[in-house]
Design an enzyme around this catalytic site. Structure first.
Site, mmCIF file in Angstrom:
data_model
loop_
_atom_site.group_PDB
_atom_site.id
_atom_site.type_symbol
_atom_site.label_atom_id
_atom_site.label_comp_id
_atom_site.label_asym_id
_atom_site.label_seq_id
_atom_site.Cartn_x
_atom_site.Cartn_y
_atom_site.Cartn_z
ATOM 1 C CB SER A 143 -0.872 -0.169 1.217
ATOM 2 O OG SER A 143 -1.952 0.995 0.895
ATOM 3 C CG ASP A 145 -6.066 -1.200 -4.467
ATOM 4 O OD1 ASP A 145 -6.584 -0.643 -3.749
ATOM 5 O OD2 ASP A 145 -5.285 -1.934 -4.231
ATOM 6 C CG HIS A 148 -5.474 -2.564 -0.461
ATOM 7 N ND1 HIS A 148 -4.926 -1.744 -1.584
ATOM 8 C CD2 HIS A 148 -4.687 -2.079 0.604
ATOM 9 C CE1 HIS A 148 -4.069 -0.777 -1.122
ATOM 10 N NE2 HIS A 148 -4.013 -0.881 0.387
#
Length: 417
Positions: free
Chosen positions: A199, A295, A362
């Site tokens: 991330s 995502d 994610h």
């Protein structure tokens, strides 16, 4: 008496207004933190690992260089030593956790583990790419594995301060202090190294990748891995630029400009150079991108955030892909198409690797169930761990792109309340 009653009433009214504002402020930020937790740290909820490795926190004594978290506390990392064939190999995992782009969000953040080592866990579970078990992490289990904690809010890239709010933006200094500390702990002798991140940490892995390569002699095998870090400069459902506005705030507020790759800033504005799509094709160091085509963070916070959807039309779709209308799915398919266009030039380089699966997910490298397990997501029968290993060790060229949703039945799709 009347004046006294009016004064008391005024005080009560002010107290109620301030209380309401404080609650709105708190709810907004708690919701954001909870969402980040659910998106990026789901491995603790879904992992099948019944005996996870717990690794202690080491504080970095780099305060003399100004390497401090948002609140001025020392930054830290978790290190588990390698052994055997991996004794001189190093994997650095940059923690993710969103960003802060103004006084309000950064002040809140500094009172959490995303902005202060006072609130960080003293031990962390090492699973997925950080696991010490060969059956869970076949290629990196016996490496020196490091989790660098994220407490600056600008992907380890800011360098400034806000004295009025008592905020320190020292992400770039934290990065350098951590690297110096790890080199002193043996990383200078590495014969193999991999910089990775998830991330916001995946974005940081891209931003710091070539710099990481330059830390080692040419004989050291150095590569980078970005998981869920391919944030796209895309329009939201209202036609606005939610993520560009967010990134512009981060770059300006945290004084990120001078720490962005010069190869980009010499021809693009600083905010554009915080977007991976403007960096990846120009990088010298081999890079592997792991990303879900749909995502979930980008859907919730960039494509269809509440601010761009005041009527709530996207509410159900945002939380559960199975509730998306055909029109909403077409919009999400166009997002996937944009992602594939972004990586087209990047994928032409033999040194780079790609794993883009058509999942609503994610961060897939730190969770055991999505990294390497009996039912892990696969493309062409390869799990993420095998794809990354094949690429890193040059066992095969890996450019894996899934067919569009809903063809992939191996996904661990995320659904939110």
């Amino acid at each position: 008496m009347v004046k006294l009653l009016l004064l008391v009433g005024l005080i009560v009214a002010c107290w109620l207004i301030l209380g309401t504002q404080a609650n709105e402020y708190l709810d907004f930020n708690v919701t954001e933190i909870d969402r980040i937790e659910e998106l990026e740290f789901g491995f603790s909820k879904y992992s099948s690992n019944l005996n996870p490795l717990l690794v202690g926190l080491t504080l970095i004594r780099g305060a003399d260089s100004g390497a401090v978290c948002l609140d001025g506390t020392l930054p830290g990392y978790h290190l588990h030593r390698g052994h055997g064939s991996g004794a001189n190999s190093w994997l650095i995992q940059l923690e993710g956790g969103g960003w802060c782009n103004n006084v309000r969000t950064c002040v809140y953040r500094k009172k959490t583990r995303r902005g202060s080592s006072n609130y960080m866990e003293k031990e962390l579970q090492f699973t997925g790419i950080l696991s010490d078990k060969a059956q869970e992490n076949p290629d990196f289990f016996n490496w020196n594995r490091v989790k660098l904690r994220y407490c600056d809010g600008a992907s380890f890239s800011g360098d400034g301060q806000n004295e009025a709010a008592q905020l320190q933006f020292r992400g770039e200094r934290i990065w350098r202090a951590a690297i110096d500390d790890l080199k002193a702990n043996g990383m200078r002798y590495a014969d193999q190294a991999l910089l990775s991140g998830c991330s916001a940490g995946g974005l940081a892995a891209i931003l710091r990748c070539d710099e990481f390569r330059d830390l080692f002699p040419g004989s050291t095998k150095v590569k980078c891995l970005s998981d869920a870090g391919l944030f796209l400069d895309t329009a939201d459902v209202s036609g606005g630029r939610t993520i560009r506005n967010l990134y512009n705030g981060i770059v300006e507020f945290q004084s990120v400009k001078n720490n962005l790759p010069r190869i980009c800033t010499n021809h693009l504005d600083p905010t554009s150079c915080f977007f991976p799509e403007n960096l990846i094709s120009q990088m010298k160091t081999p890079l592997f991108i792991v990303n879900a085509a749909y995502d979930t963070w980008q859907i919730q916070s960039s494509i269809a955030p509440k601010s761009a959807d005041p009527s709530g039309f996207w509410h159900d779709c945002r939380l559960n892909h199975e509730k998306c209308t055909s029109g909403q799915m077409r919009f999400l398919q166009s997002f996937r198409d944009q992602m594939l266009r972004v990586v087209k030039g990047f994928s032409m380089s033999r040194q780079n690797g790609l794993f883009i699966n058509s999942c609503f997910a994610h961060c897939q490298t730190e969770r055991q169930d999505t990294w390497f397990a009996d039912d892990s997501p696969v493309i062409s029968k390869k799990a993420v761990a095998i794809a990354v290993g094949d690429w890193y060790f040059d066992r095969a060229e890996v450019k894996l792109v899934d067919c569009p949703y809903p063809c992939d039945k191996s996904c661990h799709n995320m659904v939110f309340r």
